[in-house]
Motif scaffolding. Structure first.
Motif, short mmCIF file in Angstrom:
data_model
loop_
_atom_site.label_atom_id
_atom_site.label_comp_id
_atom_site.label_asym_id
_atom_site.label_seq_id
_atom_site.Cartn_x
_atom_site.Cartn_y
_atom_site.Cartn_z
N ALA A 137 26.61 0.12 -9.28
CA ALA A 137 27.19 1.09 -8.22
C ALA A 137 28.75 1.15 -8.68
CB ALA A 137 27.38 0.00 -6.98
N ASN A 138 29.16 2.33 -7.85
CA ASN A 138 30.59 2.62 -7.94
C ASN A 138 30.98 2.71 -6.61
OD1 ASN A 138 32.99 3.45 -8.42
ND2 ASN A 138 32.59 5.18 -9.63
N ASP A 139 31.69 1.84 -6.08
CA ASP A 139 32.30 1.69 -4.70
C ASP A 139 33.62 2.37 -4.73
OD1 ASP A 139 32.87 1.06 -1.94
OD2 ASP A 139 33.48 -0.87 -2.38
N VAL A 140 33.56 3.58 -4.42
CA VAL A 140 34.82 4.69 -4.58
C VAL A 140 35.65 4.47 -3.23
CG1 VAL A 140 35.58 7.04 -5.03
CG2 VAL A 140 33.58 6.30 -6.02
N THR A 141 36.96 4.50 -3.40
CA THR A 141 37.97 4.04 -2.18
C THR A 141 38.89 5.12 -2.35
OG1 THR A 141 37.18 1.84 -2.72
CG2 THR A 141 39.08 2.03 -1.28
N ALA A 142 39.39 5.37 -1.38
CA ALA A 142 40.54 6.33 -1.03
C ALA A 142 41.80 5.18 -0.76
CB ALA A 142 40.32 7.23 0.24
N ILE A 143 42.41 4.62 -1.71
CA ILE A 143 43.24 3.41 -1.56
C ILE A 143 44.34 3.65 -0.67
CG2 ILE A 143 42.53 2.44 -3.57
CD1 ILE A 143 44.87 3.62 -5.30
N MET A 233 41.64 7.70 -10.18
CA MET A 233 40.75 8.45 -11.15
C MET A 233 41.29 10.07 -10.91
SD MET A 233 36.70 7.93 -10.15
CE MET A 233 37.00 8.18 -8.59
N LYS A 234 41.29 10.88 -12.20
CA LYS A 234 41.65 12.17 -11.82
C LYS A 234 40.65 13.00 -11.79
CE LYS A 234 45.72 11.45 -15.18
NZ LYS A 234 46.24 11.80 -16.40
N PRO A 235 40.75 14.17 -10.90
CA PRO A 235 39.59 15.26 -10.86
C PRO A 235 39.24 15.77 -12.23
CG PRO A 235 41.26 15.66 -9.36
CD PRO A 235 41.92 14.60 -10.30
N GLY A 236 37.82 15.55 -12.40
CA GLY A 236 37.35 15.94 -13.76
C GLY A 236 36.87 14.86 -14.66
N SER A 237 37.08 13.65 -13.97
CA SER A 237 36.64 12.43 -14.93
C SER A 237 35.17 12.02 -14.62
CB SER A 237 37.85 11.35 -14.64
OG SER A 237 39.23 11.55 -14.66
N THR A 238 34.76 11.75 -15.67
CA THR A 238 33.42 10.97 -15.67
C THR A 238 33.42 9.57 -15.69
OG1 THR A 238 32.06 12.97 -16.69
CG2 THR A 238 31.40 10.77 -16.69
N VAL A 239 32.85 8.80 -14.71
CA VAL A 239 33.03 7.31 -14.69
C VAL A 239 31.67 6.86 -14.92
CG1 VAL A 239 33.48 5.34 -12.93
CG2 VAL A 239 34.82 7.67 -12.82
N GLU A 240 31.57 5.90 -15.92
CA GLU A 240 30.15 5.19 -15.99
C GLU A 240 30.50 3.71 -15.84
OE1 GLU A 240 28.80 7.41 -20.22
OE2 GLU A 240 30.73 6.82 -20.50
N VAL A 241 29.54 3.34 -15.11
CA VAL A 241 29.49 1.87 -14.81
C VAL A 241 28.15 1.23 -15.39
CG1 VAL A 241 29.29 0.25 -12.99
CG2 VAL A 241 30.44 2.29 -12.57
N GLU A 242 28.32 0.58 -16.47
CA GLU A 242 27.32 -0.37 -17.32
C GLU A 242 27.26 -1.64 -17.13
OE1 GLU A 242 26.02 -0.38 -22.01
OE2 GLU A 242 28.10 0.27 -21.43
N ILE A 243 26.16 -2.30 -16.71
CA ILE A 243 25.96 -3.49 -16.96
C ILE A 243 24.78 -4.03 -17.85
CG2 ILE A 243 25.13 -5.30 -15.15
CD1 ILE A 243 25.97 -3.73 -12.92
N LEU A 249 25.27 3.95 -14.98
CA LEU A 249 25.42 4.79 -13.77
C LEU A 249 26.62 5.78 -14.18
CD1 LEU A 249 25.16 5.74 -10.70
CD2 LEU A 249 26.68 4.22 -10.38
N SER A 250 26.24 6.91 -13.90
CA SER A 250 27.33 8.28 -14.39
C SER A 250 27.42 9.04 -13.60
CB SER A 250 27.01 8.69 -15.88
OG SER A 250 27.94 9.66 -16.28
#
Length: 254
Positions: A137-143, A233-243, A249-250
């Motif tokens: 999972a990627n728990d994205v946050t508006a910090i 994160m910067k717009p356009g960035s690909t985030v991969e969460v690997e376990i 997850l991409s």
């Protein structure tokens, strides 16, 4: 078994991962699913969020290394928030950038627990029997939104923009998180690398304690919290969460 949901030729289905294909099932994923004998290539499907939760529960301050670095007291009980189900995003789906006034947006690579059986005030010893499996999972946050108003911490708003709850690609029913490591890469660069064993409240205890606060239903998701390495994160960035042993997850932000 690794379960997934998909869309194929306009129809939604589910099944198990088999190499570069999905073996289609029917019925209920959580109650005696039946194989249909049909098999679809992964290249021919659109990935969907692997379950349809009635609620998504997210943990805060649940890893020792992060608590120690920030000088936070280790909590006596799980500290959590609820995340809107409309925030869910599937593997490969874009995470839309929210309005600019939301401020900086951070990734949080996490382990997700998927409930498979109704849990109401269950013991720690019985909790594992109510877990269907695990996902990335990627728990994205508006910090910057969290504490913008000094009188009210805006957890639900900061965590619930569309796409801020990426989960997938599969739910693995045989995964053992006790010895696994989570890694998050942003634009190919590793930003998080932490052991899941550092959780202050492990999966069984989380399920037990949360089930004493609210009834957990099949498909509900518990996000176990994150550890060191969270950054905007910067717009356009690909985030991969690997376990380890669970998959990757991409999603691309913005």
């Amino acid at each position: 078994m690794k379960w997934l949901r998909f869309r194929h030729e306009g129809a939604i289905g589910f099944g198990t991962l088999a190499g570069d294909a999905v073996e289609v099932h029917e019925g209920s994923m959580f109650d005696s699913p039946r194989a249909t004998g049909a098999r679809l290539a992964l290249a021919a499907i659109e990935w969907l969020v692997p379950c349809v939760p009635a609620k998504v529960i997210g943990l805060w301050n649940n890893f020792g290394a992060l608590a120690d670095k920030n000088g936070w007291a280790r909590p006596a009980e799980p500290l959590y928030f609820l995340k809107a189900t409309s925030s869910l995003a599937a593997h490969g789906q874009a995470i839309p950038a929210p309005p600019a006034d939301a401020g900086r947006i951070a990734y949080e690579g996490e382990l997700a627990i998927v409930i498979g059986r109704r849990a109401q005030r269950v013991s720690v010893e019985d909790a594992s029997a109510h877990v269907f499996g695990y996902a990335c999972a990627n728990d994205v946050t508006a910090i910057e939104l969290l504490h913008r108003d000094a009188s009210f911490a805006q957890w639900a708003r900061a965590k619930s923009f569309d796409g801020f709850g990426a989960i997938g690609p599969v739910v693995d029913t045989a995964f053992d998180p006790s010895a696994a490591t989570l890694r998050t890469r942003v634009a190919g660069r590793e930003r998080q690398n932490y052991p899941l064993a550092d959780m202050l409240f492990g999966p069984a205890e989380l399920v037990s304690r949360l089930s004493h606060d609210m009834t957990l239903e099949p498909g509900d998701v518990i996000l176990c919290g994150t550890s060191l390495g969270v950054l905007p994160m910067k717009p356009g960035s690909t985030v991969e969460v690997e376990i380890d042993g669970l998959g990757t997850l991409s999603n691309t932000f913005g």
